[in-house]
Design a protein around this motif. Structure first.
Motif, PDB file in Angstrom:
ATOM      1  N   CYS A 263      -4.706 -19.724  -1.985  1.00 24.83           N
ATOM      2  CA  CYS A 263      -4.809 -18.051  -2.101  1.00 24.83           C
ATOM      3  C   CYS A 263      -5.443 -17.134  -1.056  1.00 24.83           C
ATOM      4  O   CYS A 263      -6.633 -17.556  -0.706  1.00 24.83           O
ATOM      5  N   THR A 264      -4.934 -15.965  -0.918  1.00 28.10           N
ATOM      6  CA  THR A 264      -5.728 -15.202  -0.265  1.00 28.10           C
ATOM      7  C   THR A 264      -5.703 -13.519  -0.795  1.00 28.10           C
ATOM      8  O   THR A 264      -4.719 -13.592  -1.883  1.00 28.10           O
ATOM      9  N   PHE A 265      -6.425 -12.698  -0.739  1.00 28.42           N
ATOM     10  CA  PHE A 265      -6.494 -11.511  -1.372  1.00 28.42           C
ATOM     11  C   PHE A 265      -5.908 -10.335  -0.443  1.00 28.42           C
ATOM     12  O   PHE A 265      -6.445 -10.210   0.602  1.00 28.42           O
ATOM     13  N   ARG A 266      -5.237  -9.399  -1.020  1.00 27.79           N
ATOM     14  CA  ARG A 266      -4.643  -8.320  -0.238  1.00 27.79           C
ATOM     15  C   ARG A 266      -4.803  -7.154  -0.974  1.00 27.79           C
ATOM     16  O   ARG A 266      -4.672  -6.864  -1.984  1.00 27.79           O
ATOM     17  N   PHE A 267      -5.405  -6.117  -0.399  1.00 26.65           N
ATOM     18  CA  PHE A 267      -5.734  -4.920  -0.808  1.00 26.65           C
ATOM     19  C   PHE A 267      -4.747  -3.858  -0.522  1.00 26.65           C
ATOM     20  O   PHE A 267      -4.453  -3.386   0.550  1.00 26.65           O
ATOM     21  N   SER A 268      -3.695  -3.484  -1.564  1.00 26.31           N
ATOM     22  CA  SER A 268      -2.352  -3.285  -1.088  1.00 26.31           C
ATOM     23  C   SER A 268      -2.435  -1.564  -1.392  1.00 26.31           C
ATOM     24  O   SER A 268      -2.645  -1.012  -2.528  1.00 26.31           O
ATOM     25  N   GLN A 269      -2.176  -0.881  -0.287  1.00 27.35           N
ATOM     26  CA  GLN A 269      -2.614   0.785  -0.250  1.00 27.35           C
ATOM     27  C   GLN A 269      -1.304   1.302  -0.185  1.00 27.35           C
ATOM     28  O   GLN A 269      -0.340   0.956   0.235  1.00 27.35           O
ATOM     29  N   TRP A 270      -1.162   2.726  -0.336  1.00 30.34           N
ATOM     30  CA  TRP A 270      -0.152   3.533  -0.194  1.00 30.34           C
ATOM     31  C   TRP A 270      -0.025   4.087   1.308  1.00 30.34           C
ATOM     32  O   TRP A 270      -0.835   3.674   2.071  1.00 30.34           O
ATOM     33  N   ASP A 271       1.199   4.367   1.686  1.00 30.71           N
ATOM     34  CA  ASP A 271       1.140   4.899   3.062  1.00 30.71           C
ATOM     35  C   ASP A 271       1.577   6.450   2.903  1.00 30.71           C
ATOM     36  O   ASP A 271       2.333   6.764   2.656  1.00 30.71           O
ATOM     37  N   PRO A 272       0.400   7.101   3.615  1.00 31.06           N
ATOM     38  CA  PRO A 272       0.559   8.745   3.571  1.00 31.06           C
ATOM     39  C   PRO A 272       1.760   9.120   4.117  1.00 31.06           C
ATOM     40  O   PRO A 272       2.361  10.072   3.877  1.00 31.06           O
TER      41      PRO A 272
ATOM     42  N   ILE B 146      -0.570  -1.980   3.855  1.00 27.85           N
ATOM     43  CA  ILE B 146      -0.204  -0.433   3.981  1.00 27.85           C
ATOM     44  C   ILE B 146       1.114  -0.508   3.514  1.00 27.85           C
ATOM     45  O   ILE B 146       2.000  -1.502   3.839  1.00 27.85           O
ATOM     46  N   ASP B 147       1.318   0.431   2.614  1.00 22.93           N
ATOM     47  CA  ASP B 147       2.670   0.680   1.932  1.00 22.93           C
ATOM     48  C   ASP B 147       3.251  -0.562   1.123  1.00 22.93           C
ATOM     49  O   ASP B 147       4.452  -0.747   0.835  1.00 22.93           O
ATOM     50  N   GLU B 148       2.274  -1.314   0.422  1.00 27.29           N
ATOM     51  CA  GLU B 148       2.524  -2.402  -0.475  1.00 27.29           C
ATOM     52  C   GLU B 148       1.988  -1.954  -1.737  1.00 27.29           C
ATOM     53  O   GLU B 148       2.074  -2.674  -2.854  1.00 27.29           O
ATOM     54  N   ALA B 149       1.537  -0.719  -1.946  1.00 30.05           N
ATOM     55  CA  ALA B 149       1.059  -0.193  -3.277  1.00 30.05           C
ATOM     56  C   ALA B 149       2.071  -0.296  -4.190  1.00 30.05           C
ATOM     57  O   ALA B 149       3.376   0.016  -3.871  1.00 30.05           O
ATOM     58  N   ALA B 150       1.846  -0.054  -5.701  1.00 33.08           N
ATOM     59  CA  ALA B 150       2.592   0.326  -6.692  1.00 33.08           C
ATOM     60  C   ALA B 150       3.186   1.697  -6.606  1.00 33.08           C
ATOM     61  O   ALA B 150       1.987   2.488  -6.007  1.00 33.08           O
ATOM     62  N   PHE B 151       3.850   2.286  -7.274  1.00 32.47           N
ATOM     63  CA  PHE B 151       4.057   3.625  -6.811  1.00 32.47           C
ATOM     64  C   PHE B 151       3.035   4.615  -7.574  1.00 32.47           C
ATOM     65  O   PHE B 151       2.908   5.527  -7.306  1.00 32.47           O
ATOM     66  N   TYR B 152       2.459   3.943  -8.500  1.00 31.61           N
ATOM     67  CA  TYR B 152       1.276   4.706  -9.334  1.00 31.61           C
ATOM     68  C   TYR B 152      -0.055   4.411  -9.010  1.00 31.61           C
ATOM     69  O   TYR B 152      -0.953   4.805  -9.476  1.00 31.61           O
ATOM     70  N   GLY B 153      -0.292   3.453  -7.984  1.00 30.25           N
ATOM     71  CA  GLY B 153      -1.934   3.148  -7.747  1.00 30.25           C
ATOM     72  C   GLY B 153      -1.889   1.987  -6.832  1.00 30.25           C
ATOM     73  O   GLY B 153      -1.007   1.094  -6.676  1.00 30.25           O
ATOM     74  N   PRO B 154      -3.052   1.719  -6.242  1.00 36.14           N
ATOM     75  CA  PRO B 154      -3.454   0.596  -5.415  1.00 36.14           C
ATOM     76  C   PRO B 154      -3.534  -0.604  -6.167  1.00 36.14           C
ATOM     77  O   PRO B 154      -3.798  -0.543  -7.430  1.00 36.14           O
ATOM     78  N   LYS B 155      -3.398  -1.675  -5.620  1.00 32.89           N
ATOM     79  CA  LYS B 155      -3.772  -3.019  -6.216  1.00 32.89           C
ATOM     80  C   LYS B 155      -4.178  -4.079  -5.320  1.00 32.89           C
ATOM     81  O   LYS B 155      -4.287  -3.978  -4.153  1.00 32.89           O
TER      82      LYS B 155
ATOM     83  N   LYS C  82       5.086 -19.585   3.171  1.00 28.13           N
ATOM     84  CA  LYS C  82       5.615 -18.348   3.095  1.00 28.13           C
ATOM     85  C   LYS C  82       4.866 -18.029   1.860  1.00 28.13           C
ATOM     86  O   LYS C  82       4.590 -18.642   1.142  1.00 28.13           O
ATOM     87  N   GLU C  83       4.065 -16.774   2.061  1.00 31.50           N
ATOM     88  CA  GLU C  83       3.220 -16.111   1.106  1.00 31.50           C
ATOM     89  C   GLU C  83       4.035 -15.405   0.016  1.00 31.50           C
ATOM     90  O   GLU C  83       5.138 -14.502   0.401  1.00 31.50           O
ATOM     91  N   ASP C  84       3.687 -15.443  -1.319  1.00 34.39           N
ATOM     92  CA  ASP C  84       4.112 -14.780  -2.272  1.00 34.39           C
ATOM     93  C   ASP C  84       3.124 -14.208  -3.304  1.00 34.39           C
ATOM     94  O   ASP C  84       1.992 -14.948  -3.359  1.00 34.39           O
ATOM     95  N   THR C  85       3.289 -12.983  -3.939  1.00 32.58           N
ATOM     96  CA  THR C  85       2.085 -12.742  -4.831  1.00 32.58           C
ATOM     97  C   THR C  85       2.398 -13.385  -5.996  1.00 32.58           C
ATOM     98  O   THR C  85       3.385 -13.728  -6.746  1.00 32.58           O
ATOM     99  N   ILE C  86       1.267 -13.838  -6.402  1.00 33.81           N
ATOM    100  CA  ILE C  86       0.923 -14.652  -7.746  1.00 33.81           C
ATOM    101  C   ILE C  86       0.310 -14.027  -9.036  1.00 33.81           C
ATOM    102  O   ILE C  86       0.930 -14.032 -10.175  1.00 33.81           O
ATOM    103  N   VAL C  87      -0.313 -12.984  -8.407  1.00 32.87           N
ATOM    104  CA  VAL C  87      -1.214 -12.118  -9.457  1.00 32.87           C
ATOM    105  C   VAL C  87      -1.548 -10.794  -8.953  1.00 32.87           C
ATOM    106  O   VAL C  87      -1.640 -10.781  -7.629  1.00 32.87           O
ATOM    107  N   THR C  88      -1.412  -9.942  -9.631  1.00 29.55           N
ATOM    108  CA  THR C  88      -1.865  -8.618  -9.374  1.00 29.55           C
ATOM    109  C   THR C  88      -2.724  -8.068 -10.377  1.00 29.55           C
ATOM    110  O   THR C  88      -2.911  -8.313 -11.533  1.00 29.55           O
ATOM    111  N   ILE C  89      -3.928  -6.829  -9.659  1.00 27.96           N
ATOM    112  CA  ILE C  89      -4.367  -6.200 -10.611  1.00 27.96           C
ATOM    113  C   ILE C  89      -4.589  -5.054  -9.972  1.00 27.96           C
ATOM    114  O   ILE C  89      -4.696  -4.801  -8.870  1.00 27.96           O
ATOM    115  N   GLN C  90      -3.935  -3.892 -10.923  1.00 28.56           N
ATOM    116  CA  GLN C  90      -3.724  -2.656 -10.156  1.00 28.56           C
ATOM    117  C   GLN C  90      -4.667  -1.502 -11.081  1.00 28.56           C
ATOM    118  O   GLN C  90      -4.532  -1.547 -12.137  1.00 28.56           O
ATOM    119  N   ILE C  91      -5.167  -0.596 -10.123  1.00 26.43           N
ATOM    120  CA  ILE C  91      -5.662   0.724 -10.593  1.00 26.43           C
ATOM    121  C   ILE C  91      -4.929   1.793 -10.812  1.00 26.43           C
ATOM    122  O   ILE C  91      -4.066   2.124  -9.996  1.00 26.43           O
TER     123      ILE C  91
END
Length: 596
Positions: free
Chosen positions: A369-378, A414-423, A434-443
């Protein structure tokens, strides 16, 4: 010039090299099969592909012929020359060459776009580039066309189905050979093949794409995982909930999913007729679990409230995205939501991360596994993200601080966040890389207000909580797929659907075998007796083929002495022992969740 400028250690050069190879493929196609129309051909992570509109199906024989022609083109060392044309001339050129897909692409370019082409001998392709300077830079003996599959034009299932030819290439033949050997091993482990062969799951056309049927073995594994997750969450202070699988349109309007996620939902009724009731199957659990919090007024003393649920969800994925158990339309997830005070955010986030790491580590997946800080795209706020730039900046700055405090090494998406917050997305690679998301933790600092989720603070004032959306192990179906691939079907003892196969040598020891089965089942060990009238060698091979962790061979001597001859997967015969000793060994492995 940099030392690795012209090697695959330079990602840009590797991409350019493979993009050029896709053009060599397209030129080979036009030479051998001029009636085929060209679509697009980019470089991808492990090679390249090109989409074609062909009047006939491309077979392995066609691919072999194309490979040979590609090697000729490489030997010809044809220069690649870039040129630009005004829009009208560009369209005319592609119309003259009878390339309708290229014409469509040109028409869809912005009015001020630079329209460029690359010419290599008698072949010309619409392309932004860049490319190598000549085809001789590509090593013809290090090219391999791997497959031909269907692909909708521009990924739209309402458009024509084209044929996508996948290939790969390297700068040295030995690198290609190593890649192909690795790929062959990956194909053996592919859960979509191995999972069906071992009868973990199946799919049925009339049931529908992306709707796998878990067979008894697959269902048993997921049952074990689910029990483990729910028990572990209970130890960590989670409250179990069970909420509906659907809700009215108005409910999703409150949460924002109706505005931001409608295309991904399965709708029951007319979504645009406000005069009639309309329901939707749930694509998430969060607004349902919020109703547990809202059941009565909450105090600051009630927080944090940790809610967990084994949730069945439904998402209307594109048909081209379906793949075995990895991406499906109905799935079950270890979902949870934590409602908390702002001062509890970092500690609770840490608890969610600890839980996820414990789960993935125990399964043996964390190392992949690797970790990705998924943010919004302004630049893309409209119709995708809730909240203001200030709210997003605050949420992302808070999450960055937490991740840095916890020493999490991450990339930024960038542009990988949920519509209500980063994760924080924990990404896991399958056997094909191929990478797939297995776990998410969202604020989430936004949705509590939509639902009026206030609590009374120590001063008697109403305050809005923060929410953490999280999974502890993620989607059970996807996890099962990754486990099948990780262990090549030989799952660790504690989660194996059948943990022990009892193999009587003759019918004379069948009663003894059945008595052993009863003892094992009473101790909670899953087992089967192979009572078939077959030779013992055949039974052993069958159990090995089924990846059974332990085999107990029982003949007359074992029955008379009350013993068992034990074989362990991967080790073979490990000796004769008493049933008490074997059970102690097996129960210890199960309790400690030992990995082979």
């Amino acid at each position: 010039m940099a030392e690795h400028a012209y090697t695959f250690e330079n990602e840009e050069y590797k991409k350019t090299y493979r993009h050029t190879t896709s053009h060599i493929l397209a030129q080979a196609v036009k030479r051998l099969y001029p009636e085929i129309k060209l679509a697009i051909g980019p470089a991808i992570e492990d090679g390249f592909y090109y989409d074609f509109d062909s009047p006939f199906s491309l077979t392995r024989e066609h691919l072999d012929a194309l490979e040979a022609e590609m090697r000729k083109i490489c030997k010809e060392k044809i220069p690649l020359e870039r040129f630009e044309l005004p829009r009208e001339e560009a369209i005319r050129l592609m119309e003259e060459r009878d390339e309708p897909y290229k014409v469509e692409l040109i028409n869809d370019l912005p009015q001020d776009a630079v329209i460029s082409f690359y010419r290599q001998g008698d072949f010309t392709d619409l392309c932004a580039g860049p490319h190598l300077d000549n085809t001789g830079r590509v090593k013809g003996n290090a090219i391999k066309l791997t497959s031909a599959t269907g692909a909708y034009w521009r990924g739209d299932s309402n458009r024509k189905m084209l044929q996508r030819v996948y290939g790969t290439c390297f700068m040295k033949k030995e690198d290609l050979d190593a890649y192909l050997a690795q790929r062959e091993e990956a194909l053996k482990r592919d859960h979509n093949k191995l999972g069906r062969e071992l009868e973990y799951f199946t799919t049925v056309d009339v049931v529908g794409q992306g709707l796998p049927i878990l067979l008894p073995k697959g269902a048993r594994v997921i049952q074990q995982l689910q029990r483990w997750v729910e028990d572990e969450e209970q130890k960590r202070g989670y409250l179990l909930t069970k909420t509906p699988l659907m809700a009215k349109r108005e409910f999703y309007k409150i949460s924002g999913h109706w505005d931001h996620y409608l295309d991904g939902m399965f709708i029951l009724g007319d979504p645009y007729d406000e005069t009639k009731e309309c329901f939707a199957l749930r694509p998430m659990t969060c607004p349902f679990q919020y109703q547990v919090y809202l059941n009565r007024q909450r105090s600051y003393r009630d927080l944090p409230m940790r809610l967990g649920e084994t949730s069945t969800l439904f998402r209307n994925e594109d048909s081209g995205e379906m793949h075995g158990l990895i991406r499906v339309r109905q799935f079950t997830i270890s979902e949870g939501h934590l409602v908390l005070r702002p001062d509890q955010l970092e500690e609770e986030f840490k608890g969610c991360l600890d839980l996820a790491k414990y789960m993935l580590g125990t399964l043996g997946l964390l190392e992949d596994c690797t970790f990705r800080f998924s943010q919004w795209d302004p630049a893309n706020p409209d119709n995708k993200y809730e909240g203001t730039a200030e709210q997003w900046n605050t949420a992302q700055a808070t999450m960055k601080q937490i991740l840095d405090d916890l020493n999490v090494e991450y990339t930024i998406g960038i542009d990988e966040a949920a519509f209500y917050g980063p994760k924080l997305d924990i990404q896991c690679k399958n056997v094909f890389g191929k990478e797939d998301t297995i776990v998410t933790i969202q604020i989430d600092m936004l949705l509590a207000q939509r639902f009026g989720m206030y609590y009374i603070d120590e001063n008697g004032e109403k305050k809005l909580p923060y929410i953490i959306h999280r999974t502890s192990m993620g989607c059970y179906e996807r996890t099962l797929a990754l486990l099948i691939e990780k262990y090549a079907g030989a799952l660790p003892l504690w989660m194996s659907p059948n943990q022990v196969s009892i193999l009587p040598i003759t019918d004379r020891t069948l009663d003894y075998a059945n008595s052993l089965k009863q003892r094992l089942e009473n101790a909670g060990i899953r087992c089967e007796v192979d009572a078939r009238n077959e030779k013992i060698g055949y039974k052993i091979r069958e159990a090995q083929m089924q990846k059974t962790p332990y085999m107990l061979v029982v003949g007359d001597k074992e029955a008379e002495a009350g013993l068992v001859a034990v074989r362990r997967r991967g080790e073979g015969d490990i000796g004769t022992m008493s049933m008490d000793d074997f059970m102690a060994r097996a129960l210890r492995e199960i309790a400690e969740k030992v990995r082979d």
